[in-house]
Design a protein around this motif. Structure first.
Motif, PDB file in Angstrom:
ATOM      1  N   ASN A  26     -11.054  -9.382  12.549  1.00 47.48           N
ATOM      2  CA  ASN A  26     -12.341  -9.680  11.909  1.00 47.48           C
ATOM      3  C   ASN A  26     -12.392  -9.290  10.431  1.00 47.48           C
ATOM      4  OD1 ASN A  26     -13.610 -10.817  14.143  1.00 47.48           O
ATOM      5  ND2 ASN A  26     -13.936  -8.770  14.999  1.00 47.48           N
ATOM      6  N   THR A  27     -11.334  -9.608   9.735  1.00 52.43           N
ATOM      7  CA  THR A  27     -11.325  -9.352   8.302  1.00 52.43           C
ATOM      8  C   THR A  27     -12.320 -10.297   7.630  1.00 52.43           C
ATOM      9  OG1 THR A  27      -8.974  -9.034   8.590  1.00 52.43           O
ATOM     10  CG2 THR A  27      -9.767  -9.094   6.337  1.00 52.43           C
ATOM     11  N   PRO A  28     -13.073  -9.781   6.648  1.00 53.04           N
ATOM     12  CA  PRO A  28     -14.020 -10.683   5.955  1.00 53.04           C
ATOM     13  C   PRO A  28     -13.292 -11.880   5.342  1.00 53.04           C
ATOM     14  CG  PRO A  28     -14.422  -8.422   5.346  1.00 53.04           C
ATOM     15  CD  PRO A  28     -13.210  -8.411   6.214  1.00 53.04           C
ATOM     16  N   LYS A  29     -13.989 -12.998   5.334  1.00 52.27           N
ATOM     17  CA  LYS A  29     -13.380 -14.252   4.931  1.00 52.27           C
ATOM     18  C   LYS A  29     -12.794 -14.216   3.519  1.00 52.27           C
ATOM     19  CE  LYS A  29     -14.428 -19.010   5.980  1.00 52.27           C
ATOM     20  NZ  LYS A  29     -15.462 -19.953   6.363  1.00 52.27           N
ATOM     21  N   LYS A  30     -13.516 -13.533   2.622  1.00 49.41           N
ATOM     22  CA  LYS A  30     -13.093 -13.552   1.230  1.00 49.41           C
ATOM     23  C   LYS A  30     -11.763 -12.821   1.064  1.00 49.41           C
ATOM     24  CE  LYS A  30     -14.933 -12.782  -3.228  1.00 49.41           C
ATOM     25  NZ  LYS A  30     -15.500 -11.620  -3.881  1.00 49.41           N
ATOM     26  N   ILE A  31     -11.695 -11.651   1.694  1.00 52.07           N
ATOM     27  CA  ILE A  31     -10.456 -10.881   1.625  1.00 52.07           C
ATOM     28  C   ILE A  31      -9.322 -11.651   2.274  1.00 52.07           C
ATOM     29  CG2 ILE A  31      -9.361  -8.735   2.361  1.00 52.07           C
ATOM     30  CD1 ILE A  31     -12.104  -7.436   2.241  1.00 52.07           C
ATOM     31  N   ALA A  32      -9.642 -12.292   3.401  1.00 57.94           N
ATOM     32  CA  ALA A  32      -8.632 -13.051   4.114  1.00 57.94           C
ATOM     33  C   ALA A  32      -8.055 -14.129   3.207  1.00 57.94           C
ATOM     34  CB  ALA A  32      -9.238 -13.683   5.356  1.00 57.94           C
ATOM     35  N   ASN A  33      -8.941 -14.816   2.473  1.00 59.07           N
ATOM     36  CA  ASN A  33      -8.480 -15.867   1.579  1.00 59.07           C
ATOM     37  C   ASN A  33      -7.586 -15.342   0.468  1.00 59.07           C
ATOM     38  OD1 ASN A  33      -8.958 -18.556   2.042  1.00 59.07           O
ATOM     39  ND2 ASN A  33     -11.167 -18.307   1.784  1.00 59.07           N
TER      40      ASN A  33
END
Lengths: 253, 648
Positions: A114-121
């Motif tokens: 469940n890593t935040p989307k922004k960090i994941a990107n």
């Protein structure tokens, strides 16, 4: 500091009457930032070793600690939890999901945590650029080449910054050009990210990219070679020699 | 090891793989045998004789054979594919294809005929139960006794032997076509390649949804009066069928993946486990199964629609009977009525009597017909309506220039859609009486014989009634203009009175009707149809459920490597299972919802010809169908659970 510590691990298959021992009292220790190769002939137990070290298979006896955590007596759920945070995998058969795009495949480990989307990107952009597959992100696995698939697989293993990455014959299905490409990338990532990599292979060329090579025979460690300050070519010759001594069936007469 | 031992071992090992196949086989045989037993049973003569039931049952049994054989052939294709590796191995060790075929046939023979015998036994034991249900539905008081019927047995054996031959023929073709290499690969080449969504597919996707919506919108206007001539109507119906079926196909071919693609695009590559397992996999698999899914959807919509319609008419039997025969008994001849009353009195049955004088008058309705085009062929502007005086009804008082209309039947209401109020003209032979009318919430108080089964009854002021009476057009009048309604005081005595009523010798050609009898007649007619439709519907439900389940078994084996990867990455079994539940929700849910929608619109477009209630019976049927259907989804989730557990 040793990131992985395995002491006296035993692994046997079958029941009491008909026991087949695969690993017999093997000790292994891997330091942070190492690039370790595990070599051995077919049936020497190298894949089993990788499986038990990576918590996919259970050992019969002994103990394995990764980053100070004992994993040999964990429950199935804890193991899954452990794998998703601490381990990364690269397989011979790429093991990408056909129905997902390159980007979706790479982002899988982050979606479990469940890593935040922004960090994941950001992480995706970073690792994909390092491996040179950024422009493939919307392609499906069957639209790209074997080497690209394996780099995607590698990106998936690196993206969540695991403590250790396990690679099982990563170059086994690649042609020599793609293989050396991939190995160069792996050792680059090993140095730049100080990522710990454990790679099983029977290809001496692949092994020569490692900093240390462990030879397994009949379930125990036969010998180890350290690369030290030698060039890759010299190290390669050492490996070939050791393999020559190690290889084949011993003459019983 | 001899061939025989090999074969038996194989059989034992494979029985777990085959258990659903065996179940499906036993089930179809049981169903068919039960049905044929009924067909040959002498106690069914009463049923068959009544309304050409024999022909209906025969037609149904042919349909049953068709469904069952398609289903068994399909099941066989899935199961032989799973044996591909084994067949390849046999070939590799030097067995000839003919020998392999013989082994397979013998194996199949044991399995098939074992299930056949079991199925016949089950079928025989349940056929009595089924017969009892049938009698109960139709309200026939007969004891359901059954004898073992030899012709039924022979017929069942012949039918299933032919199906067996077909299966063998298919297997033979399959083995002949394969080379050793391709046999080893067979399971991995079944699904289409995964490719990116092209613009063409997007167009297909949008077209699919568009066509379905077009079909729905035409269907809702089918009987609203826009379409008048018979040719227009049939063109419209064909258009609906074609656009909905093609639309459904395109929907599976493109729309599903198109919609899922849009959702995925929004996620920008960041999918959680549920989406990985459901969206991405279904997106590609639905496409490659488009034809199968279209067939399943269409036929289940058909089964659902027919089931709903027949249940609607069964359900509305009582209401319909009340509408058509407003009193317990209605007679139209004074002498008949007197004799019936005497008979009632002789049996000490208490009743009330109500005589109503009914005349028929041409009414100009030009200004109050709804949106029906003036050129309408079905409805003319001038209609002969039954007229009664206000004195005939209690609590109703109409002024001399006012008329009340009773409610029209639901069918007519949909066809001509009268306004609730407006100006009309009564056209007598000598004078025209203009009136304004209001529709009141009251059912027609006279026999359907006068109202033509559903026209409104005009209630007018006594003076107007007299004026109309003096102006009668004799050509319009019925044989009798008297509606004699007899209502029993005690509900319990209705049945006894009905027996008397049935045994009276009324004058030839005089119109008499009993509410109870009308109701029972309709229940009997609709009961048999409902029973047959339900039988077929159930068969279809179970076969299509099984087909989807088999498909899922197949798919789960194909996706096993993916589960291995995902579990290695750190997903727990629970995570995967939640994803699978989601996937099955779509896999089973999409065809179900589409089927339900299709049948809803089909039923809605013409239900009023069948009864008076739409919602309750239809929803009951749909709920039952959904519940039975969900069983297969649940079963498939259990199967996946097993596969996931084994995957690491």
């Amino acid at each position: 500091m040793a990131i992985l510590e395995a002491t006296k691990i035993h692994k046997s298959y079958g029941n009491k009457l008909n026991k087949q021992s695969v690993l017999s009292g093997l000790d292994i220790s891997i330091e942070e930032g190492e690039f370790v190769g595990i070599m051995g002939s077919s049936g020497s137990g190298k894949t089993t070793l990788l499986n038990v070290l990576s918590s996919i298979d259970q050992i019969s006896n002994g103990s394995i600690t990764i980053e100070g955590t004992e994993i040999s007596n964990m429950k199935e759920k804890q193991l899954a939890e452990f794998r998703k945070n601490h381990l990364g995998f690269i397989f011979q058969e790429y093991n990408l999901l056909d129905t997902l795009t390159v980007k979706e495949n790479i982002l899988l480990p982050l979606s479990i945590t469940n890593t935040p989307k922004k960090i994941a990107n950001e992480k995706f952009e970073h690792v994909a650029r390092e491996l040179g597959i950024l422009e493939l992100k919307n392609k499906y696995p069957n639209e790209i080449s074997g080497g690209q698939k394996q780099r995607t697989s590698a990106a998936r293993a690196f993206i969540h910054d695991p403590s250790i990455i396990f690679a099982d014959e990563p170059t086994g299905a690649l042609d020599s050009k793609s293989a050396s490409d991939l190995l160069n990338k792996l050792s680059e990532l090993n140095q730049r990210r100080t990522a710990t990599i454990v790679m099983v292979t029977h290809d001496p060329v692949a092994a020569s990219y490692c900093s240390r090579v462990i030879f397994i025979k009949d379930g125990t460690i036969y010998t180890q070679l350290n690369k030290g300050e030698e060039s890759r070519q010299v190290f390669f010759n050492d490996i070939i020699k050791t393999q020559g001594v190690l290889g084949g069936v011993q003459n019983e007469h | 090891m001899s061939i025989n031992v090999l074969m038996l071992r194989n059989l034992r090992k494979n029985i777990r793989n085959y258990y659903l196949y065996v179940f499906a086989l036993v089930f179809s045989v049981a169903l068919y045998f039960a049905f044929v037993t009924l067909q040959y049973d002498p106690s069914m003569d009463a049923v068959e004789g009544s309304i050409k039931g024999g022909a209906a049952i025969k037609a149904a049994s042919v349909l049953l054979v068709a469904i069952v054989s398609i289903f068994l052939l399909y099941a066989n294709t899935i199961f032989i594919k799973r044996r591909g590796k084994e067949i390849g191995l046999f070939q590799l060790i030097g067995m000839t294809k003919n020998k392999i075929f013989r082994i397979l046939s013998a194996e199949n023979f044991i399995l098939y005929f074992g299930s056949l015998i079991l199925g016949i036994a089950v079928g025989f034991s349940v056929s009595r139960l089924i017969l009892m249900i049938l009698f109960k539905i139709m309200g026939i008081d007969a004891i359901a006794s059954l004898r073992f019927s030899t012709p039924a047995l022979v017929q069942t054996l012949i039918v299933f032997f032919v199906i067996y031959l077909l299966i063998m023929l298919m297997n033979y073709g399959f083995i002949k076509r394969q080379s050793i290499l391709s046999l080893f690969r067979v399971t991995s080449t079944t699904e289409g390649n995964v490719k990116k969504l092209s613009i063409f597919e997007m167009i297909i996707g949008i077209a699919g949804i568009g066509l379905i919506l077009l079909g729905y919108s035409i269907s809702s206007r089918l009987f609203s009066g826009d379409l008048t001539s018979m040719t227009q109507l049939s063109i419209a119906m064909i258009t609906i069928l074609a656009s909905v079926i093609i639309g459904t196909y395109l929907f599976y071919k493109g729309s599903v993946s198109f919609i899922f693609h849009l959702i995925r695009k929004k996620k920008n590559g960041y999918l959680n486990i549920k989406e990985v397992l459901s969206l991405s996999s279904i997106m590609f698999r639905m496409k490659s199964n488009a034809i199968l899914l279209t067939v399943i959807t269409t036929v289940s919509a058909l089964a659902l629609g027919l089931l709903s319609l027949s249940y609607i008419s069964f359900y509305s039997a009582e209401k319909n009977a009340k509408l058509y025969v407003p009193s317990d008994f209605v007679l139209t001849d004074i002498d008949d009525a007197e004799r019936f009353k005497e008979a009632l009195v002789a049996d000490n049955l208490v009743f009330t009597e109500k005589k109503t004088e009914v005349i028929l008058v041409d009414v100009n309705m030009e200004k109050v017909l709804g949106e029906t085009p003036k050129s309408s062929g079905i409805v003319s502007k001038i209609m002969p309506l039954p007229v009664i005086s206000e004195n005939e009804l209690e609590g109703i008082d109409v002024s001399p220039d006012e008329t009340y209309f009773t409610k029209t039947s639901s069918a007519l209401d949909n066809l001509i859609s009268l306004k609730d109020e407006g100006p009309i003209e009564f056209k007598g032979t000598h004078e025209v009486i203009p009136q304004t009318y209001t529709t009141i919430n009251k059912d027609a108080p006279i026999l359907g014989y006068f109202t033509g089964g559903g026209l409104p009854v005009a209630i007018v002021d006594e003076t107007v009634f007299e004026r109309l009476q003096n102006n009668l057009d004799p050509a319009l009048q019925k044989k009798s203009s008297l509606n004699i309604g007899i209502d029993m005081k005690e509900r319990a005595s209705v049945e006894q009175a009905n027996d008397l009523f049935q045994n009276m010798n009324f004058k030839k050609g005089s119109i008499t009707d009993s509410q109870l009898e009308t109701k029972n007649n309709q229940k009997q007619n609709m009961g048999l149809i409902m029973f047959i439709v339900a039988f077929l519907g159930l068969t279809f439900l179970i076969t299509s459920g099984c087909i989807l389940y088999f498909k899922q078994m197949d798919e789960s084996e194909n996706e096993k490597p993916s589960y291995t990867i995902l579990r290695k990455l750190g997903f727990t079994q629970g995570d995967l299972l939640r994803g699978i539940q989601m996937k099955q929700l779509f896999n089973f849910g999409i065809p179900l919802v589409i089927g339900l929608l299709h049948s809803y619109f089909a039923v809605k477009s013409g239900w009023f010809f069948f009864g008076t209630e739409l919602m309750t019976p239809m929803i009951l049927v749909m709920l039952l169908y959904t519940a039975l259907y969900s069983v297969f989804a649940v079963l498939s989730v259990f199967y996946y659970k097993k596969v996931i557990k084994e995957s690491l």
